[in-house]
Design an enzyme around this catalytic site. Structure first.
Site, PDB file in Angstrom:
ATOM      1  CG  ASP A  23      -1.769   1.225   1.375  1.00  0.00           C
ATOM      2  OD1 ASP A  23      -1.735   2.073   0.468  1.00  0.00           O
ATOM      3  OD2 ASP A  23      -2.488   1.341   2.394  1.00  0.00           O
ATOM      4  CE  LYS A  86      -1.818   6.905  -3.467  1.00  0.00           C
ATOM      5  NZ  LYS A  86      -2.379   6.010  -2.443  1.00  0.00           N
ATOM      6  CD  GLU A 186      -5.197   3.464  -2.557  1.00  0.00           C
ATOM      7  OE1 GLU A 186      -6.086   4.247  -2.163  1.00  0.00           O
ATOM      8  OE2 GLU A 186      -4.038   3.840  -2.830  1.00  0.00           O
ATOM      9  CG  ASP A 210      -9.135   5.178   1.317  1.00  0.00           C
ATOM     10  OD1 ASP A 210      -8.651   5.728   2.314  1.00  0.00           O
ATOM     11  OD2 ASP A 210      -8.455   4.530   0.499  1.00  0.00           O
TER      12      ASP A 210
END
Length: 616
Positions: A23, A86, A186, A210
């Site tokens: 992850d 990211k 994800e 999320d």
């Protein structure tokens, strides 16, 4: 003679090379594997903790530290400590300039649509290189903990990541020395961790909420025959637990009247870290009370919930939007999965549960659930879960040749078949009428080391300045392995297409050799790719600036022309040197110098065009 591998960490015989699930997060990253009992397990190497902060710090001596130790430098050396990389993967400066104040390090505005670069430690880095440093740290920790080589991985990305962001993640994995078997969404990984979708007979519609440190997204998934289809995704890539921290910081600034001291980076970061501590404490207690130096930092849970209620409501609105986009009602959602550390906040859990009118899945640690699901996906790919159908996949990546002889991957290896994907390209020379499209198969960064499948010309592009034509190149790979490549110039509708059979004539051994070569040469390949990309960018800059001076010689002063010519000569010399950082530095300096008078000329042109016109 047969050989067996013993995993020294577990004492068991290892049947084959391990595949890990990763992850790669905005705030924290982690790695998981399938233990000898067949269960997913996160890796905590030598007690450093499961979560590895996605932070990279460049030290004065040129060395690099990643993770926990790097995080400490967020306060002491903001310019050379990179976080939230990211957010930058597969993005140009135009994509992120509205949020550039959130980054304390220098992001280069090169006035182009190419991927952003970061200046740190006296060098220029792409988000791919920086992400690779985080992935390399995870790989090293996994190898140290498991006492075995780790070369293969499944890496997760948000469901909304586009093709270039997914490819950038693959490239980062490759640079870190990993063979990236699959890029998994994800929400899909989180669902697998809860066992949702493992039964091929199961049909369900679920929502995955999320809320991480820096980003929020909600995905609505339909699961049928073991296939996860994303029906809708919604959210905000600049909303997360960091905003909760900032709300607390703002509250303390006001309470202690610190407004005049907020240009102090060290104090601001210290308050932010203390706010993060307070947020975590308030998940289990009603009052937090501490100090930063002599500054009192107290807050109640009630006050905290009041401060963040608008942000939480924003996430609920995103849930409404996602349902509307999927043409579904709340009653159609059968399961709700919670992901991300910020979902521990009691108010968040309460509001999501109320909105979906059901209990949410939050029993698995929300920080770990995605990595655990990625490990399950890796187990499926390894063929250890016989009850799960593995769809046919492409054995090698398919792409086209771009400037400098580089391979631009459009359909990555291990993509499910049938598959379709596309990218948009443009011309590099004024008035370019034809574009040669060369199709390749393979894993190397230079096309000359891959296998050529086809070549055709897109002819009749209308004469336009460089960068104006928009050419869509679409790949469609059908269930029989036939690849159709289509190129369309969008402004004129000019179209051309070709059909090829990508796997024709390649044996399993040849495919395997191509894969091994790509991993063994990954670092050298990526270095060459980055040098070629910087050279291409530099040559384009020289072409653009020389053309600009030629067209506007009456509008630019003699001194400006002389100074620009000096910088142009420096860039030309850098291009010959083969030093990537020197090329980026020269591009940066030329760009910074020419921007003011380019803007001045633009204002004059707009003023002339608008003269005598009424704006209503």
């Amino acid at each position: 003679m047969a050989t067996v591998s013993i995993n020294l960490a577990t004492g068991s015989v290892q049947k084959e090379e391990i595949i890990v699930g990763i992850d790669l997060g905005t705030t924290n990253s982690l790695v998981a594997f399938i233990n000898p009992d067949g269960n997913p397990q996160v890796i905590n190497d030598t007690g450093k903790g499961v979560l590895v902060p996605s932070v990279v710090h460049f030290q004065p001596d040129g060395s690099v530290i990643v993770g926990n130790e790097a995080k400490e430098h967020l306060i002491t050396d903001t310019q050379n400590t990179i976080f939230s990389v990211k957010r930058l993967l597969g993005r140009s400066f135009d994509d992120i300039k509205a949020h550039s104040e959130l980054f304390s390090y220098k992001i280069i505005d090169d006035d182009s649509e190419s991927m952003v670069k970061i200046n740190a430690g006296g060098r220029y880095y792409t988000p791919i290189e920086l992400s690779a440093m985080v992935l390399k740290e995870l790989k090293d920790r996994a190898e140290h903990a498991l006492k075995t080589a780790v070369n293969r991985a499944v890496i997760t990305v948000p469901a909304y990541f586009n093709d270039s962001q997914r490819q950038a993640t693959r490239d980062a994995g490759k640079l870190a020395g990993l063979d990236v078997l699959r890029i998994v969404n994800e929400p899909t990984a989180a669902s697998l961790a809860y066992g949702i979708g493992l039964d091929p007979e199961e049909e369900k519609t679920i929502a995955v909420y999320d809320l991480g440190g820096g980003t929020f997204d909600v995905s609505v998934l339909k699961i049928q025959n073991g296939i996860f289809e994303v029906l809708a995704t919604n959210g905000d890539t600049f909303l997360g637990g960091d905003d909760f921290d900032q709300a607390i910081v703002n509250y303390w600034i006001e309470a202690n009247q610190l407004q005049n001291r907020m240009n102090d980076d060290t104090l601001r970061q210290a308050l932010r870290l203390k706010a993060e501590e307070a947020k975590k404490a308030l998940t289990t207690q009603n009052l937090f009370n501490d100090f930063v130096g002599e500054i009192p930092c107290a807050i109640t849970r009630m006050k905290f919930e009041e401060l963040i209620s608008a942000k939480v409501e924003q996430t609920i609105q995103s849930c409404r939007n996602a349902l509307a986009d999927a043409n579904l009602n709340i009653s159609d959602i059968q399961e709700v999965v919670m992901v991300g550390g910020s979902t521990r906040t009691p108010l968040v859990k309460r509001k999501v549960s109320e909105f979906f009118a059901q209990e949410v899945h939050d029993k698995i640690n929300p920080d770990e659930v995605v990595a655990l699901g990625a490990a399950i996906q890796s187990d499926i790919l390894a063929g250890n879960r016989k009850d799960i159908l593995l769809l046919d996949v492409t054995p090698l990546s398919l792409g086209i040749e771009t400037m400098g002889g580089l391979m631009d991957v459009i359909i990555p290896r291990n993509a499910k078949v049938p598959s379709k994907a596309g990218r948009q390209y443009t011309t590099s020379i004024d008035g370019q009428a034809n574009m040669k499209i060369s199709v390749y198969q393979g894993e190397r960064d230079l096309v000359k080391e891959n296998r050529k499948l086809a070549e055709f010309d897109l002819k009749g592009i209308p004469g336009m300045p460089a960068g104006f034509p928009k050419v869509d190149i679409n790949f469609r790979l059908n269930a029989d392995g036939i690849l159709t490549v289509e190129a369309v110039e969008l402004r004129s509708g000019v179209k051309q297409k070709v059909e090829v059979k990508p796997t024709y004539g390649l044996t399993d051994e040849e495919v395997e050799k191509m894969l091994i070569d790509s991993i063994q040469n990954a670092k050298e390949d990526v270095s060459r790719r980055m040098l070629i990309e910087s050279r291409t960018e530099g040559e384009q800059m020289v072409y653009t600036v020389e053309r600009f001076l030629q067209k506007n010689k009456d509008q630019v002063s003699e001194q400006e022309t002389l100074d620009t010519q000096k910088l142009l000569d420096a860039l030309k010399a850098a291009l010959v040197s083969g030093d990537k950082d020197l090329i980026h530095k020269s591009i940066d300096e030329l760009n910074e110098f020419t921007r003011p008078f380019a803007e001045r000329l633009m204002n004059v042109a707009i003023g002339t065009a608008m003269k005598g016109r009424r704006v209503e």
